[in-house]
Design an enzyme around this catalytic site. Structure first.
Site, mmCIF file in Angstrom:
data_model
loop_
_atom_site.group_PDB
_atom_site.id
_atom_site.type_symbol
_atom_site.label_atom_id
_atom_site.label_comp_id
_atom_site.label_asym_id
_atom_site.label_seq_id
_atom_site.Cartn_x
_atom_site.Cartn_y
_atom_site.Cartn_z
ATOM 1 C CD GLU A 102 -86.628 55.582 -116.790
ATOM 2 O OE1 GLU A 102 -85.408 55.397 -116.635
ATOM 3 O OE2 GLU A 102 -87.141 55.825 -117.888
ATOM 4 C CE1 TYR B 246 -82.238 58.974 -117.188
ATOM 5 C CE2 TYR B 246 -82.887 57.154 -115.755
ATOM 6 C CZ TYR B 246 -82.924 57.788 -116.987
ATOM 7 O OH TYR B 246 -83.659 57.256 -118.002
ATOM 8 C CG ASP C 275 -79.115 57.943 -119.817
ATOM 9 O OD1 ASP C 275 -78.908 58.970 -120.518
ATOM 10 O OD2 ASP C 275 -79.462 56.860 -120.319
ATOM 11 C CB CYS D 293 -74.687 59.315 -129.855
ATOM 12 S SG CYS D 293 -73.185 60.213 -129.417
ATOM 13 C CB CYS E 49 -75.577 62.129 -135.921
ATOM 14 S SG CYS E 49 -75.896 63.084 -134.419
ATOM 15 C CB CYS F 213 -70.842 66.415 -133.472
ATOM 16 S SG CYS F 213 -70.081 65.259 -132.311
#
Length: 334
Positions: free
Chosen positions: A38, A121, A139, A193, A203, A209
């Site tokens: 990370e 995060y 994020d 995306c 998607c 959306c």
DNA sequence: CAAACGTGGCC
DNA sequence: TGGCCAAGTTT
């Protein structure tokens, strides 16, 4: 607006079918491996991180081995990855966890976030990926996905929008299957995306959306107004004695912190010859670097307060150097 | 809270 | 080619 239960179910099934399942840090997803990955992945793409992660885990397989390492070795392994404070923070984190938690990882979100280099995060990511427990994440991927799916207006880095996004993340994060859910969010943002040319036809949220329905996919998330970055000139000293080069350790703060480098001068030297130059663009300024040489080697090369050394060209591989400095040396050392 | 903090890839 | 972007955090 899609309901949380529905959202979670769709993310989970999409992730199982189309998500990424073979990333190195997923097997096994121990707290230490998740932490390392990370931190490396902050502002850095997966493909770039993978070889660094593999090398890191080979050299520092445990928190203890990282805590015991020298800073120079840590920086050498990080060299080329950028944002070098991450490397120093990671070692600080190792020492902090060894000292404070006996080498274990804390379980609570707030305690996880107290680890050096771990923000909101990364704390959520560790909760989700390492413990498979509730850990909201926002994020760049989640930001894009949420802004488009929910039609969130405004620049995401502003506190108002940032707060709204974290609220969505908290509300839509389930209390089970968190590892797969978090991975699904990131995979959706990274593979469907995307910032440019999103694959809306593939998607699973196309029906829900807001951006897609209102023709604003390319307008969301709202772009931050860009500012022109300044130009700076830097002067560097090339001091060579046979097949050795004179290097100085850079300060703990500022650009290229804690790396070794050709010595940087405060201003253009008057008694030197211009050997060459290169341009380098950072995220916040453009560097016009000038490289100077001295025809005679001075006896007192040491800038006070700085570590220095003569390094053989053959040994530079294992020394943490700034990428453009390394590149310049490679091109001019034979 | 805006700015500092790297580098490589993509179009 | 140059701007944008990438699993953000710290100060």
């Amino acid at each position: 607006m899609i309901q949380p239960k529905n959202f979670v179910k769709t993310v989970l099934s999409w992730q199982a079918a189309h998500g990424r399942h073979q990333l190195p840090w997923q097997h096994p997803a121990t707290p230490y491996r998740v932490l390392v990955s990370e931190i490396m992945l902050q502002q850095t793409q997966v493909a770039t991180v993978i070889p660094y992660f593999e090398r890191w885990m080979t050299r520092f397989p445990t928190l203890q081995s990282l805590a015991d390492a020298s800073e120079d070795e840590v920086m050498a392994l990080w060299q080329g990855l950028g944002y070098y404070s991450r490397a120093r923070n990671l070692q600080k984190a190792a020492r902090f966890l060894v000292d404070t938690y006996n080498g274990e990882f804390p379980q609570e979100l707030t305690d996880i976030q107290s680890i050096p280099g771990v923000g909101r995060y990364t704390a959520g990511a560790i909760k989700s990926f390492a413990y498979d427990e509730y850990g909201p994440i926002v994020d760049g991927n989640v930001r894009r996905l949420f802004c488009r799916l929910f039609g969130v207006e405004g620049v995401p880095s502003t506190s108002k929008v940032d707060k709204a996004l974290w609220q969505l993340a908290e509300d839509y994060t389930p209390n089970q299957n968190n590892r797969r859910f978090a991975q699904g969010l990131l995979d959706l943002g990274a593979t469907l995306c995307t910032a440019r040319n999103p694959k809306c036809t593939e998607c699973p949220f196309a029906d829900h959306c807001v951006a897609l329905h209102t023709g604003r996919v390319s307008e969301l998330p709202t772009a931050k107004p860009k500012k022109t970055i300044p130009k700076r000139t830097g002067h560097f000293l090339w001091l060579q004695k046979d097949s050795e080069l004179y290097l100085e350790k850079r300060p703990e703060h500022g650009i290229w912190a804690s790396l070794w480098s050709l010595p940087e001068l405060g201003e253009a030297p008057t008694n030197a010859t211009l050997k060459g130059s290169f341009q380098h663009t950072f995220s916040h300024y453009k560097l016009d670097a000038k490289i100077w040489t001295l025809t005679t080697i001075p006896n007192d090369t040491v800038a006070e307060g700085k570590a220095d050394k003569w390094a053989a060209f053959d040994d530079l591989t294992d020394i943490g150097l700034p990428a453009p400095i390394r590149k310049y040396i490679e091109q001019h050392s034979r």
